[in-house]
Design a protein around this motif. Sequence first.
Motif, PDB file in Angstrom:
ATOM      1  N   ARG A  60      12.644  21.180  12.077  1.00 24.96           N
ATOM      2  CA  ARG A  60      12.302  21.122  13.697  1.00 24.96           C
ATOM      3  C   ARG A  60      10.852  21.153  13.668  1.00 24.96           C
ATOM      4  NH1 ARG A  60      14.070  25.005  18.476  1.00 24.96           N
ATOM      5  NH2 ARG A  60      12.783  24.122  20.297  1.00 24.96           N
ATOM      6  N   TRP A  61      10.287  22.297  13.090  1.00 25.33           N
ATOM      7  CA  TRP A  61       8.803  22.459  13.295  1.00 25.33           C
ATOM      8  C   TRP A  61       7.714  22.101  11.958  1.00 25.33           C
ATOM      9  CZ3 TRP A  61       7.714  22.727  17.953  1.00 25.33           C
ATOM     10  CH2 TRP A  61       8.812  23.231  19.021  1.00 25.33           C
ATOM     11  N   SER A  62       8.574  21.630  11.266  1.00 17.24           N
ATOM     12  CA  SER A  62       7.912  20.920   9.948  1.00 17.24           C
ATOM     13  C   SER A  62       7.243  22.129   9.178  1.00 17.24           C
ATOM     14  CB  SER A  62       6.749  19.814  10.265  1.00 17.24           C
ATOM     15  OG  SER A  62       6.722  18.929   9.190  1.00 17.24           O
ATOM     16  N   CYS A  63       7.708  23.236   8.668  1.00 19.49           N
ATOM     17  CA  CYS A  63       7.076  24.294   8.052  1.00 19.49           C
ATOM     18  C   CYS A  63       7.157  23.838   6.453  1.00 19.49           C
ATOM     19  CB  CYS A  63       8.166  25.559   8.039  1.00 19.49           C
ATOM     20  SG  CYS A  63       8.254  26.086   9.880  1.00 19.49           S
ATOM     21  N   GLN A 109       0.870  -1.320  -0.102  1.00 17.83           N
ATOM     22  CA  GLN A 109       0.218  -0.053   0.018  1.00 17.83           C
ATOM     23  C   GLN A 109       0.741   1.374   0.024  1.00 17.83           C
ATOM     24  OE1 GLN A 109      -3.686   0.186   0.069  1.00 17.83           O
ATOM     25  NE2 GLN A 109      -3.335   2.293  -0.290  1.00 17.83           N
ATOM     26  N   THR A 110       0.514   2.134  -0.840  1.00 18.23           N
ATOM     27  CA  THR A 110       1.410   3.528  -0.888  1.00 18.23           C
ATOM     28  C   THR A 110       0.422   4.758  -0.240  1.00 18.23           C
ATOM     29  OG1 THR A 110       0.765   3.914  -3.264  1.00 18.23           O
ATOM     30  CG2 THR A 110       2.935   2.536  -2.732  1.00 18.23           C
ATOM     31  N   TYR A 111       1.126   5.544   0.224  1.00 22.42           N
ATOM     32  CA  TYR A 111       0.417   6.636   1.017  1.00 22.42           C
ATOM     33  C   TYR A 111       1.277   7.897   0.549  1.00 22.42           C
ATOM     34  CZ  TYR A 111      -1.136   2.884   4.148  1.00 22.42           C
ATOM     35  OH  TYR A 111      -1.756   1.684   4.736  1.00 22.42           O
ATOM     36  N   PRO A 112       0.279   9.287   0.676  1.00 22.71           N
ATOM     37  CA  PRO A 112       1.267  10.379   0.460  1.00 22.71           C
ATOM     38  C   PRO A 112       1.863  10.322   1.762  1.00 22.71           C
ATOM     39  CG  PRO A 112      -1.242  10.708   1.062  1.00 22.71           C
ATOM     40  CD  PRO A 112      -0.992   9.353   0.622  1.00 22.71           C
ATOM     41  N   PRO A 113       3.188  10.554   1.688  1.00 26.59           N
ATOM     42  CA  PRO A 113       4.011  10.629   2.909  1.00 26.59           C
ATOM     43  C   PRO A 113       4.163  11.720   3.817  1.00 26.59           C
ATOM     44  CG  PRO A 113       5.822  10.928   1.070  1.00 26.59           C
ATOM     45  CD  PRO A 113       3.900  10.716   0.332  1.00 26.59           C
ATOM     46  N   GLY A 114       3.507  13.024   3.176  1.00 30.78           N
ATOM     47  CA  GLY A 114       3.493  14.100   4.016  1.00 30.78           C
ATOM     48  C   GLY A 114       4.897  14.651   4.354  1.00 30.78           C
ATOM     49  N   SER A 115       4.846  15.258   5.587  1.00 30.98           N
ATOM     50  CA  SER A 115       6.197  16.046   5.820  1.00 30.98           C
ATOM     51  C   SER A 115       7.137  14.922   6.025  1.00 30.98           C
ATOM     52  CB  SER A 115       5.739  16.615   7.322  1.00 30.98           C
ATOM     53  OG  SER A 115       4.941  17.706   7.042  1.00 30.98           O
ATOM     54  N   THR A 116       7.122  13.669   6.251  1.00 39.15           N
ATOM     55  CA  THR A 116       8.172  12.753   6.322  1.00 39.15           C
ATOM     56  C   THR A 116       9.064  12.748   5.045  1.00 39.15           C
ATOM     57  OG1 THR A 116       6.742  11.040   5.560  1.00 39.15           O
ATOM     58  CG2 THR A 116       7.116  11.263   7.928  1.00 39.15           C
ATOM     59  N   GLU A 123       0.850  24.499   9.559  1.00 37.74           N
ATOM     60  CA  GLU A 123       0.237  23.991  10.758  1.00 37.74           C
ATOM     61  C   GLU A 123       0.932  25.023  12.124  1.00 37.74           C
ATOM     62  OE1 GLU A 123      -2.280  22.239  11.230  1.00 37.74           O
ATOM     63  OE2 GLU A 123      -2.381  21.690   9.156  1.00 37.74           O
ATOM     64  N   SER A 124       2.076  25.254  12.014  1.00 39.54           N
ATOM     65  CA  SER A 124       2.820  25.828  12.899  1.00 39.54           C
ATOM     66  C   SER A 124       2.895  27.409  12.576  1.00 39.54           C
ATOM     67  CB  SER A 124       4.323  25.248  13.075  1.00 39.54           C
ATOM     68  OG  SER A 124       4.253  24.121  13.490  1.00 39.54           O
ATOM     69  N   GLU A 125       3.087  28.142  13.683  1.00 40.52           N
ATOM     70  CA  GLU A 125       3.200  29.644  13.254  1.00 40.52           C
ATOM     71  C   GLU A 125       4.650  29.976  13.224  1.00 40.52           C
ATOM     72  OE1 GLU A 125       0.972  31.433  16.209  1.00 40.52           O
ATOM     73  OE2 GLU A 125      -1.218  30.944  15.724  1.00 40.52           O
ATOM     74  N   GLY A 126       5.133  31.178  12.833  1.00 42.91           N
ATOM     75  CA  GLY A 126       6.294  31.734  12.770  1.00 42.91           C
ATOM     76  C   GLY A 126       7.385  30.983  11.993  1.00 42.91           C
ATOM     77  N   CYS A 127       6.854  30.401  10.960  1.00 41.39           N
ATOM     78  CA  CYS A 127       7.773  29.937   9.647  1.00 41.39           C
ATOM     79  C   CYS A 127       8.324  30.777   8.892  1.00 41.39           C
ATOM     80  CB  CYS A 127       6.979  28.905   9.041  1.00 41.39           C
ATOM     81  SG  CYS A 127       6.584  27.221   9.951  1.00 41.39           S
ATOM     82  N   GLU A 128       8.073  31.944   8.857  1.00 41.00           N
ATOM     83  CA  GLU A 128       8.679  32.816   7.856  1.00 41.00           C
ATOM     84  C   GLU A 128      10.281  33.325   7.982  1.00 41.00           C
ATOM     85  OE1 GLU A 128       7.897  37.488   5.902  1.00 41.00           O
ATOM     86  OE2 GLU A 128       6.628  36.654   7.861  1.00 41.00           O
ATOM     87  N   GLY A 186       4.927  13.490  10.257  1.00 37.95           N
ATOM     88  CA  GLY A 186       4.159  13.910   9.151  1.00 37.95           C
ATOM     89  C   GLY A 186       2.800  13.678   9.334  1.00 37.95           C
ATOM     90  N   THR A 187       1.913  14.664   8.517  1.00 33.94           N
ATOM     91  CA  THR A 187       0.487  14.447   8.665  1.00 33.94           C
ATOM     92  C   THR A 187       0.343  14.760   7.359  1.00 33.94           C
ATOM     93  OG1 THR A 187       0.399  15.439  10.734  1.00 33.94           O
ATOM     94  CG2 THR A 187      -1.530  15.311   9.795  1.00 33.94           C
ATOM     95  N   ALA A 188      -0.465  13.602   6.519  1.00 31.11           N
ATOM     96  CA  ALA A 188      -0.475  13.581   5.122  1.00 31.11           C
ATOM     97  C   ALA A 188      -2.054  13.797   4.964  1.00 31.11           C
ATOM     98  CB  ALA A 188      -0.058  12.326   4.477  1.00 31.11           C
ATOM     99  N   GLN A 189      -2.442  14.666   3.978  1.00 26.24           N
ATOM    100  CA  GLN A 189      -3.643  15.046   3.631  1.00 26.24           C
ATOM    101  C   GLN A 189      -4.040  14.060   2.579  1.00 26.24           C
ATOM    102  OE1 GLN A 189      -5.262  17.202   5.309  1.00 26.24           O
ATOM    103  NE2 GLN A 189      -3.380  18.016   6.591  1.00 26.24           N
ATOM    104  N   HIS A 190      -5.343  13.897   2.345  1.00 26.08           N
ATOM    105  CA  HIS A 190      -6.093  12.917   1.375  1.00 26.08           C
ATOM    106  C   HIS A 190      -7.337  13.155   1.118  1.00 26.08           C
ATOM    107  CE1 HIS A 190      -7.740   9.616   3.403  1.00 26.08           C
ATOM    108  NE2 HIS A 190      -7.199  10.107   4.441  1.00 26.08           N
TER     109      HIS A 190
END
Length: 487
Positions: free
Chosen positions: A271-274, A210-217, A257-262, A419-423
């Motif tokens: 570290r914060w997965s921007c 099974q394959t998935y969108p790996p998201g932030s990983t 999802e996190s704030e302050g990524c600019e 990782g949090t992958a949308q689908h």
Amino acid sequence: MARYIRHAACFCALLLMALLVNAARVQVVQARAHGENPANRRETIARYGRERGDILVGGRPVTGSRDTGEQLRYERTYTDGPLYAPVTGFASQEYGTSFLEHTEDSVLSGSDPLLTPFPLWNDFTRRRNPGGNVVTTLNRAAQKAAFHGLGGRKGAVAAVEPATGRVLALASSPSYDPAALSGNDPRVGRAWARLNADVDKPMLNRAVRQTYPPGSTFKVVTAAAALDAGVIKDVDAPTDSPEPYTLPGTTTSLTNESEGCEDLSLREAFRWSCNTVFAKLGVKVGARDMTATAHAFGFNDHSLRIPFSVARSTFDPTVDKAQLALSSIGQYNTRATPLQMAMVSAAVANGGQIRTPYLVERTTTDDGDTVATAGSRPVRQAMYPATAARLKELMAQVVTEGTGTNAAIPGAVVGGKTGTAQHGIGNSGTPYAWFVSWAQGERDMEPKVAVAVVVEDASAVRGDITGGGVAAPIARAVMKAVLNSRY
């Protein structure tokens, strides 16, 4: 009178000759056709007329054979069937074989000529060898930790030893008991129909098929590409990344999802997965170099077998810049198996090198004599050693003070990436929770295990599905089991 006797004798001799010729035709010329005829049950009776060899985990068999006393005498049995089903597969008198029961069938059934020192003598005497055994690379404690960690939720775990490629755990949930398919009575047919009709697909090996969108990983791969290409030279320098980030050629804004990524540095963005930082990095690296790096990690590889086939993980090389931005954060057409993402983590832990994963350590005769071994595995350089060293540092920081603190193990060095992958249409589906990691014990000279976990639990509250919250504790249990094991 004598003339009639001579005629009768000649006629009988001709009949005898015809019988001999026909017998030779049937037994020699047509032997293969008759042997392969589905109506010929002799081979099936012979196949199930003796005990099948065993599949071993940690030196102990997880399979067996039961004497039914019927024409097809022996049925397959399984110890902790649901736990090991993604590895053993099933051996059914009605529906054939799958996974190791299929790829190692010649050894397990005794038909492999390597099981006897005198194969020509066996051909002459029609003697059949006892079934041989298959010794797996699985770590029994890690396999249990992976399966019980999933707790019946849809998902999978893959764990490998970075330095060798040995598969230490391969769990998939929900699972099933292969013993339900072993025999040939009506219950087997009902079990087959029920399992195939189940919407949760318990016979699907989610770890490799099974394959998935790996998201932030997937940001591990993007970071490796950026460092190797020289797009990032200092992991602590600002990246000049806006928030939100407008996808090139569109009016679509990508947020975090996190704030302050600019303008965060690669270190802090990892570290914060921007999303915004890594999407822009992927575009700056370019489709060609991103594709080359993904391929080096094992994406788009059709040929991976462990020894059964593994679904192809994909990174689309034909994307435009907007699609490349999404692909670089593990979305759009990017897809990966849990085993593939365990390989990504293993490459970081192993100085940038990937060892081809394998599941069978060796095969033996029924009395334990080695027939064949796995041998040395091919090595592929996924990234520069200096890049791997930087990523090890970044992954370790994720666990000590970032989004992966739930994976920390006292006394061990642990690196990870959540990782949090949308689908789903419009990202309406419950996100998949991912975590990839590696661990090195305080007395170990090198990392001992790399793990990937994915959980797809539609019953959970959407806000509770995060790699750090759901998947990291499972990875921690698997890594701890390996570090505490004594081989």
